[in-house]
Design an enzyme around this catalytic site. Sequence first.
Site, PDB file in Angstrom:
ATOM      1  N   GLU A 200       0.849  -1.199   0.000  1.00 27.46           N
ATOM      2  CA  GLU A 200       0.000   0.000   0.000  1.00 27.46           C
ATOM      3  C   GLU A 200       0.874   1.234   0.000  1.00 27.46           C
ATOM      4  OE1 GLU A 200      -2.479  -0.009   3.503  1.00 27.46           O
ATOM      5  OE2 GLU A 200      -3.941  -1.329   2.570  1.00 27.46           O
ATOM      6  N   LYS A 201       0.338   2.317  -0.486  1.00 24.83           N
ATOM      7  CA  LYS A 201       1.040   3.586  -0.337  1.00 24.83           C
ATOM      8  C   LYS A 201       1.119   3.863   1.159  1.00 24.83           C
ATOM      9  CE  LYS A 201       1.212   8.370  -1.768  1.00 24.83           C
ATOM     10  NZ  LYS A 201       2.656   8.243  -2.052  1.00 24.83           N
ATOM     11  N   ARG A 291     -15.495  -8.651  14.687  1.00 29.01           N
ATOM     12  CA  ARG A 291     -15.655  -9.029  16.110  1.00 29.01           C
ATOM     13  C   ARG A 291     -15.852  -7.769  16.925  1.00 29.01           C
ATOM     14  NH1 ARG A 291     -10.884  -6.660  17.480  1.00 29.01           N
ATOM     15  NH2 ARG A 291      -9.185  -6.998  16.026  1.00 29.01           N
TER      16      ARG A 291
END
Length: 447
Positions: A200-201, A291
């Site tokens: 990711e960047k 969750r």
Amino acid sequence: MFEKILIANRGEIALRIHRACREMGIQTVAVHSTADSDAMHVRLADQSVCIGPPPARDSYLNIPAILSAAEITGVDAIHPGYGFLSENARFAEAVEAHGLTFIGPTPEHISMMGDKIVAKQTAKELGLPLVPGSAGPIGSLEEITALGEKIGWPVLIKAVAGGGGRGMKVVESAETAAEAYALARSEAKAAFGNDSVYVEKYLARPRHIEIQVLGDGQGGGIHLGERDCSLQRRHQKVLEEAPSPALNAEQRGRIGELAAAAVRRLKYRGAGTMEFLFQDGEFYFIEMNTRLQVEHPITEAVTGIDLVREQIRIAAGGALGLTQKDVVIQGHAIECRINAEHPETFVPCPGRVADYHPPGGLGVRVDSGLYAGYIMPPYYDSMVAKLIVSGPTRNECLMRLRRSLEEFVIGGIDTTIPLHQRIIRQQDFIDGEYDIHWLEKLVGLKK
Ligand code: ADP
């Protein structure tokens, strides 16, 4: 409604779930390792079953032992809490295969969100904005360099099976990509048994903003506002607040509605959290947790909604008891995660709790399994208490937090209470001006 629920967890969250059950007239079964025979959740539960020796893989992660305990005690449902088996699709499936209810989403949704690449693809289809990055797992070093050139350095290598900030490596430039790639993969392999990574960047100064959602599994879904979890050390949250001091009403409404719409389209069941990074007015989805989160009490404090109760109601087949209009965010709440660690070196410090005196008074909640004389075992998470304070305004909340931290006595072991006292003295924090790197700069991990 269920008559009896097994709580497949330990520590403060086991106690938290027990409390909700009790208030709903539901009996509880605690399961515990041999190291936790004296734990508070074991003492308070209606029944308890020892499920194995101290190492989590032999007890709290031991699916056959937990299912046997469920069978022996005749429970209707299992609440997994957070951590341990809470995001294990195989466990959710096994619970249902035994004719019991898993208090959580479907196994399909758990696996979908547990694979971060599938999660991001799904989020994209659901209309959520993403961090720019690789479309799938990275197959070679060349892919990372090509991507770095395209989206701009630095980039972040992340584990597909990631969690708890493990397996993440920042790559500043093409020169350091090979080393970071190898390290990220070996860390991911060791932590998750899966060395698949994606890229990711790397955002320079984002805030971590997450949206609490609830779905009925039938296409109904709402959001309960955001939590700002930007105060982190080693990608682990330390203090959280709601609402975020960084969002305006338009941004808050926009991201909340996007998240709720996604929940409805997914036909998601139960409680969940959509996590985003927020920078320069834009949101970027990073993951969804299927969750209850550690920091859920601040949402409870500003909405007045008991999230565990809602989880149980939904699991029992009830409709969402709430519409979006019923969710009104009032006042401000802050949670401090108090760890049994040295407040400067962060070295864990399990042992005997000599004294214990939690703070009290209006707007103060302490979720903790500690008591005077308790011997904290060294095998598990070092978080021993959550202090949650709320008040009509952020400023009143800060004043209340200051006095609550002063009142809090946990004797005999080191805790991070002094770290929290230090954080809330900082002008940037008082002004609400901090990003995900701010705390590491304060504690000297980053320049
Ligand atoms: P995990 O599941 O391991 O907790 P997340 O994807 O939730 O991993 O990320 C944890 C934290 O790491 C985030 O809250 C943020 O501080 C940081 N982080 C994640 N992705 C990025 C990114 N693209 N740029 C900068 N920081 C990031």
